[in-house]
Design a protein around this motif. Sequence first.
Motif, short mmCIF file in Angstrom:
data_model
loop_
_atom_site.label_atom_id
_atom_site.label_comp_id
_atom_site.label_asym_id
_atom_site.label_seq_id
_atom_site.Cartn_x
_atom_site.Cartn_y
_atom_site.Cartn_z
N PRO A 179 -46.62 -19.38 38.24
CA PRO A 179 -46.67 -19.44 39.70
C PRO A 179 -47.66 -20.50 40.16
CG PRO A 179 -47.93 -17.57 38.92
CD PRO A 179 -47.27 -18.16 37.70
N ASP A 180 -47.64 -20.78 41.43
CA ASP A 180 -48.59 -21.71 42.03
C ASP A 180 -49.93 -21.00 42.19
OD1 ASP A 180 -50.05 -23.50 43.51
OD2 ASP A 180 -48.59 -23.71 45.13
N PRO A 181 -51.00 -21.46 41.53
CA PRO A 181 -52.29 -20.79 41.67
C PRO A 181 -52.76 -20.69 43.12
CG PRO A 181 -52.35 -22.34 39.83
CD PRO A 181 -51.05 -22.58 40.56
N ALA A 182 -52.34 -21.65 43.96
CA ALA A 182 -52.77 -21.63 45.35
C ALA A 182 -52.15 -20.47 46.13
CB ALA A 182 -52.40 -22.96 46.03
N LEU A 183 -51.07 -19.89 45.60
CA LEU A 183 -50.40 -18.78 46.30
C LEU A 183 -50.80 -17.42 45.73
CD1 LEU A 183 -46.81 -20.26 46.73
CD2 LEU A 183 -48.67 -20.20 48.39
N LEU A 184 -51.66 -17.40 44.72
CA LEU A 184 -52.12 -16.13 44.16
C LEU A 184 -53.30 -15.60 44.96
CD1 LEU A 184 -51.99 -16.99 40.34
CD2 LEU A 184 -50.27 -15.77 41.69
N ASP A 188 -48.99 -12.57 51.33
CA ASP A 188 -47.96 -12.63 52.36
C ASP A 188 -46.65 -12.94 51.63
OD1 ASP A 188 -46.16 -13.26 54.38
OD2 ASP A 188 -47.65 -14.34 55.59
N ARG A 189 -45.94 -11.91 51.25
CA ARG A 189 -44.78 -12.08 50.37
C ARG A 189 -43.71 -12.96 50.99
NH1 ARG A 189 -43.95 -5.80 48.42
NH2 ARG A 189 -46.00 -5.51 47.43
N ALA A 190 -43.47 -12.79 52.27
CA ALA A 190 -42.44 -13.60 52.93
C ALA A 190 -42.82 -15.07 52.90
CB ALA A 190 -42.23 -13.12 54.36
N ALA A 191 -44.09 -15.37 53.15
CA ALA A 191 -44.54 -16.76 53.15
C ALA A 191 -44.45 -17.35 51.74
CB ALA A 191 -45.97 -16.86 53.68
N VAL A 192 -44.81 -16.56 50.73
CA VAL A 192 -44.72 -17.05 49.35
C VAL A 192 -43.27 -17.33 48.99
CG1 VAL A 192 -45.03 -16.38 46.94
CG2 VAL A 192 -46.86 -15.96 48.58
N ALA A 193 -42.37 -16.42 49.35
CA ALA A 193 -40.95 -16.63 49.05
C ALA A 193 -40.42 -17.88 49.75
CB ALA A 193 -40.15 -15.40 49.49
N ARG A 194 -40.84 -18.09 51.00
CA ARG A 194 -40.39 -19.30 51.72
C ARG A 194 -40.92 -20.56 51.05
NH1 ARG A 194 -41.68 -16.18 56.30
NH2 ARG A 194 -43.68 -17.26 56.52
N GLY A 219 -39.16 -10.50 39.98
CA GLY A 219 -39.17 -11.31 41.19
C GLY A 219 -39.68 -10.59 42.42
N HIS A 220 -39.97 -9.30 42.30
CA HIS A 220 -40.46 -8.55 43.44
C HIS A 220 -41.75 -9.16 43.98
CE1 HIS A 220 -41.43 -5.18 46.01
NE2 HIS A 220 -42.61 -5.05 45.43
N GLY A 221 -41.75 -9.48 45.26
CA GLY A 221 -42.95 -10.01 45.90
C GLY A 221 -42.93 -11.50 46.13
N PHE A 222 -42.06 -12.24 45.42
CA PHE A 222 -41.99 -13.68 45.69
C PHE A 222 -40.56 -14.16 45.87
CE2 PHE A 222 -41.71 -13.46 41.08
CZ PHE A 222 -40.82 -14.45 40.73
N VAL A 223 -39.63 -13.22 46.02
CA VAL A 223 -38.23 -13.54 46.27
C VAL A 223 -37.79 -12.83 47.54
CG1 VAL A 223 -35.87 -13.31 45.40
CG2 VAL A 223 -37.71 -13.90 43.83
N ASP A 224 -37.11 -13.53 48.43
CA ASP A 224 -36.71 -12.92 49.69
C ASP A 224 -35.26 -12.44 49.69
OD1 ASP A 224 -35.58 -15.42 49.63
OD2 ASP A 224 -36.52 -16.14 51.48
#
Length: 443
Positions: A102-107, A342-348, A266-271
């Motif tokens: 994953p992107d470390p900036a999104l963790l 912010d799961r929605a933002a991460v998925a986007r 994928g739970h939490g980073f897939v919309d």
Amino acid sequence: MLGEYRITGRGAAEIAAEVERAVGAGQLRPGQTLPPMRELAAQLGVNPNTVAAAYRTLRERGVIETAGRRGSRVRSKPATTGREELRVEVPPGGRDLSTGNPDPALLPRLAPALAAAAREGDRRPVLYGDDPVDAELVRLARAELDADGVPGGPPAVTSGSLDAIERVLAAHLRPGDSVAVEDPGWGSALDLVPALGLHLAPVGVDDDGPRPDELRRALESGARALIVTARAQNPTGAAVTATRARALRAVLRDHPETLLIEDDHGHGFVDLPLHSLAGVTRHWAFVRSAAKTYGPDLRLAVVTGDPVTVDRVRGRQRLGPGWVSLLLQRAVAHLWAGGAVDRAAVARSYGARRDALVEALAERGVTAHGRSGLNVWVPVPDETGAVARLVQAGWAVAPGARFRLASPQGIRVTVSTLAPEDITPLADAVAAAVRPSPARVYG
């Protein structure tokens, strides 16, 4: 047959350990044929039954395979040679898009959650005999499982999704059984199955998940279990749709004794919505990992399933590690309850990078797949050549051999760290790399 190498040992365990060591050290290569049992027994001065027992142990460990009259040989992908060894060296100044990270900036930041868990541990120290599952973690997980339509079942907590898959397979299957797996699919699972002495039964995948006709063929041929990825399938990004889920459930209803394992990493980073298959068969397990959304070092997955399966998993766990650290469980519960991501933002964010690359490749006449998750899968005519040309251009991607059994060649591109300005040069490089080399004309 074995070149310079000579098998040694007197007992079955000693012979098996020596062969496994030689495979791991590269002294025995994939595909090399082992001596017939009677011949090796004569060389070693032991009873043929001793060699037979050693070979049986090696087959159960996924080190060798037996091909009838052709004898026994080292597996093309022995358990001692993981697919992760198929690595690409990143050139100086190059970009590594091969990891699947994953992107470390999104963790999220872990310090507050770990500190809160530690304070609770100071107030209520965990002792032997305590419940091995944190009640708050289970409450939060169960609420989301209910919302996603996953059937009710007892909980367990394992050290990540692969640990859960291993424990569930071991709870029901025996060496020699076959497991239906996605092809292409998660390389670690493709390594794990033969390491348990089980056989792989490949099932083709498209953007909507496993193909029902291929699943039916695998089950009718004797596969006793199915491992399926609900969303963010690795490496293709496939996600099981509602229509595909109905078709797969119909196949499974005709084979109710199939052990079903669903991996929802994928739970939490897939919309995309979850369309679970759980509950169709007699024995099932649903696995939800925290790694990709909250951090790979959080080795934790919540598991639910039918009572027999979960009881066997927890019983065997008690005889090994005992439990997953309650400190870690409480930290993850704190992250979930506090909305640390912010799961929605991460998925986007992941979706924008993935879609941009797929669209840019399409504009260049290159087909690519990536409905969900962190990766884009690009079918190629020659993955070795494509990977090499991309490395020369400064981009390291994962060769499809890490993920394939019988499916066509491809490369996996992890998009998690791509910036908007990376898309055009990367798409140009991929388009150039996947085209066949021009034929040479000699005068």
